[in-house]
Every structure is written in C-alpha cells, then in structure tokens.
Scaffold this motif. Structure first.
Motif, PDB file in Angstrom:
ATOM      1  N   THR A 183     -54.824  16.583 -93.095  1.00 14.53           N
ATOM      2  CA  THR A 183     -55.609  16.995 -94.592  1.00 14.53           C
ATOM      3  C   THR A 183     -55.783  15.763 -95.370  1.00 14.53           C
ATOM      4  O   THR A 183     -54.664  14.916 -95.271  1.00 14.53           O
ATOM      5  N   GLN A 195     -63.047  22.623 -96.456  1.00 14.18           N
ATOM      6  CA  GLN A 195     -62.765  22.333 -97.691  1.00 14.18           C
ATOM      7  C   GLN A 195     -61.729  23.341 -98.179  1.00 14.18           C
ATOM      8  O   GLN A 195     -61.651  24.454 -98.127  1.00 14.18           O
ATOM      9  N   ASN A 196     -60.700  22.676 -98.931  1.00 15.10           N
ATOM     10  CA  ASN A 196     -59.455  23.465 -99.269  1.00 15.10           C
ATOM     11  C   ASN A 196     -59.065  23.005-100.566  1.00 15.10           C
ATOM     12  O   ASN A 196     -58.082  22.140-100.970  1.00 15.10           O
ATOM     13  N   GLY A 197     -59.821  23.519-101.827  1.00 14.13           N
ATOM     14  CA  GLY A 197     -59.676  23.130-103.120  1.00 14.13           C
ATOM     15  C   GLY A 197     -60.316  21.454-103.212  1.00 14.13           C
ATOM     16  O   GLY A 197     -61.319  21.306-102.902  1.00 14.13           O
ATOM     17  N   ASP A 198     -59.422  20.680-103.582  1.00 10.89           N
ATOM     18  CA  ASP A 198     -59.996  19.276-103.682  1.00 10.89           C
ATOM     19  C   ASP A 198     -59.628  18.611-102.480  1.00 10.89           C
ATOM     20  O   ASP A 198     -59.788  17.319-102.253  1.00 10.89           O
ATOM     21  N   LYS A 199     -59.194  19.228-101.390  1.00 11.40           N
ATOM     22  CA  LYS A 199     -58.679  18.458-100.182  1.00 11.40           C
ATOM     23  C   LYS A 199     -59.614  18.908 -98.833  1.00 11.40           C
ATOM     24  O   LYS A 199     -60.424  19.850 -99.265  1.00 11.40           O
ATOM     25  N   TYR A 200     -59.553  18.344 -97.889  1.00 11.72           N
ATOM     26  CA  TYR A 200     -60.170  18.485 -96.854  1.00 11.72           C
ATOM     27  C   TYR A 200     -59.409  18.561 -95.622  1.00 11.72           C
ATOM     28  O   TYR A 200     -58.451  17.655 -95.544  1.00 11.72           O
ATOM     29  N   PHE A 235     -57.878  13.732 -98.755  1.00 12.88           N
ATOM     30  CA  PHE A 235     -58.486  13.665-100.146  1.00 12.88           C
ATOM     31  C   PHE A 235     -59.622  13.413-100.280  1.00 12.88           C
ATOM     32  O   PHE A 235     -60.527  13.775-101.013  1.00 12.88           O
ATOM     33  N   ARG A 236     -60.223  12.814 -99.414  1.00 12.94           N
ATOM     34  CA  ARG A 236     -61.769  12.080 -99.492  1.00 12.94           C
ATOM     35  C   ARG A 236     -62.491  12.385 -98.026  1.00 12.94           C
ATOM     36  O   ARG A 236     -62.151  12.063 -97.217  1.00 12.94           O
TER      37      ARG A 236
END
Length: 264
Positions: free
Chosen positions: A150, A133-138, A152-153
C-alpha cells in the motif's frame, strides 16, 4: 627333427609357471591404526572447533543486493540474521521464509553463506502492473494478481484497476462464479498482454465481469477488450486497428477476428 619354435617354448613356460600370484600387502600394525585414528579424531575436532567454536567463522556482515523500492537497511532488519553466531549454523530457509512474510514486496529471495563471515541476501522485488485505489492510498498488484503493498502516491505508468461489478444481472453472476480475486487476475492478464505503446497510454482497466473488460487510454480513447482469452490475437488486432484508424476514439477487439473502431 626340428625342435620347438620360440612361440612354443614361450607357451610352455607360461603353462609351467601357472597363473600370476596375487600380491599381498603387509597388514598395518596396531600402532599404525592407533596413530591414524588419533589423527582423524584431531582433524575432526579441529574442523568442528573452526566451524562452531572459532571466532573466525562467525557472522559479522549481511550484504543486500537487488533492491529497488526497499532499502538494504529494511531488508537487513527484516532478515534478523544471527550476527555473532557460527556461520555454519545459520538457518537459510528460516531467513528466506521470514523475509517473504515480513516484506510482501519481495517476490523471491536468495540467501547464501559468504565465507568466512558473511551472509548475502539477493532480493527480487515484485513489480506493480496495476493499482487499486483505496481512499487516498493505492494498493499495488503484481503480474500474478498479488496485492503486495500500500502506497500513498501512484507511480507513473501504472494504470488503475476499477472493479465496476454491480450486484445484479450478469455482472453479479460473474462475481459469484469467479470471485473478486479471479476477476483481478483476469484484469492483470489483460494488462500483461497490451502492446507496449498501448500500455504506456493506458490509464484505467475496468472490469464489469469476466467477459467484459475495457481500457481507458489517454486522449479520451477506449478499448473494449472482452475477457483475457486470446490476448495475443487481441493485441495484434488492436495494433493494426490503431494504425488503420489513427483518429478513432473507440476500439473493439473483444472478437479479434472482427475488430472495429468508431469516433473521431
């Protein structure tokens, strides 16, 4: 007195006739040589024209197969195939290298000429085995530890990877010795050895050090796995432990010859 036998007469004839004479073929005339040379030149020129000059053997279509997340349109655009150029002159290796560079999700790519006027792109995509997880991203991580995309869900069924490495004590020493990439690969190694039933329930793979990797499962259950070594033995021990103690909440297979469970 009896005369020579039939065999003796045959032997005498062979001796008198001597060894067989070699056959000589007539030498081709200059005219024949010239005609053959002209034919070879014509055939070579025709073949060269067909391959390089004819419109029949030029690239007109690019087909894509094997995609799962990527779209065929994305792959075609990244391939940048030389449509309109002679098919024989297409640089297959350059297309393969370009696709891997532009689309890191591609694990393997097979580029082939499809005569008379096509190029086939067979794609094998990387599969995420862990997520960072990197902030609101994966960030997706494959079974080789490569961080390749990268998103978003978070996709279902792929556990998160948490690097819970402190900057002091044994945890920091492990980070200095092995480096973050090696610790990520060790987590991937653990995830790849999990029994199927456990893998489906795994929500988090936590790495505190090279020798201290644990799992968080659904139902508030945890597994102390240790390092990635002896993964097959640990998987068998965990399966047996879960069958023997189905109500337990904490399992320890860091030493697979002495597994333990606790909590209920």
């Amino acid at each position: 007195m009896a005369g020579p036998t039939t065999a003796e007469r045959g032997e005498r004839r062979r001796e008198s006739s001597g060894p067989p004479r070699p056959r000589h073929f007539p030498r081709p005339s200059v005219r024949t040589i010239v005609i053959l040379a002209v034919l070879l030149v014509v055939l070579g020129g025709t073949a060269g024209w067909l391959l390089y000059g004819s419109d029949w053997l030029r690239v007109r279509s690019v087909s894509v197969s094997g995609t799962r997340v990527l779209t065929p349109a994305q792959v075609r655009e990244a391939a940048d195939a030389p449509v309109g150029e002679p098919l024989i002159s297409v640089d297959i290796a350059a297309i393969e290298a370009g696709l891997k560079k532009k689309l890191p999700r591609i694990d393997a790519i097979e580029v082939t000429r499809s005569w008379p006027d096509g190029i086939d792109l067979k794609v094998t995509e990387r599969t995420a085995i862990l997520l960072v997880q990197n902030g609101d991203k994966y960030v997706e991580v494959d079974d080789a530890g490569v961080r390749f995309a990268t998103i978003f869900r978070a996709p279902k069924g792929v556990p998160l990877l948490e690097l819970a490495v402190s900057h002091s004590g044994s945890s920091a020493a492990s980070l200095r010795r092995f480096g973050e990439d090696r610790l990520v690969r060790e987590a991937v190694r653990v995830a790849g050895r999990l029994p199927a039933a456990v893998a489906r329930d795994t929500r988090l793979v936590k790495v505190r050090s090279f020798d201290d990797i644990s799992l968080e499962l659904s139902g508030a259950r945890t597994v102390a796995w240790g390092s990635g070594e002896k993964g097959a033995d640990k998987a068998r021990a965990l399966t047996a432990l879960m069958k023997a103690s189905p109500d337990a909440r904490h399992f320890d297979v860091s030493v697979p010859t002495a597994p333990a469970s606790s909590g209920s």
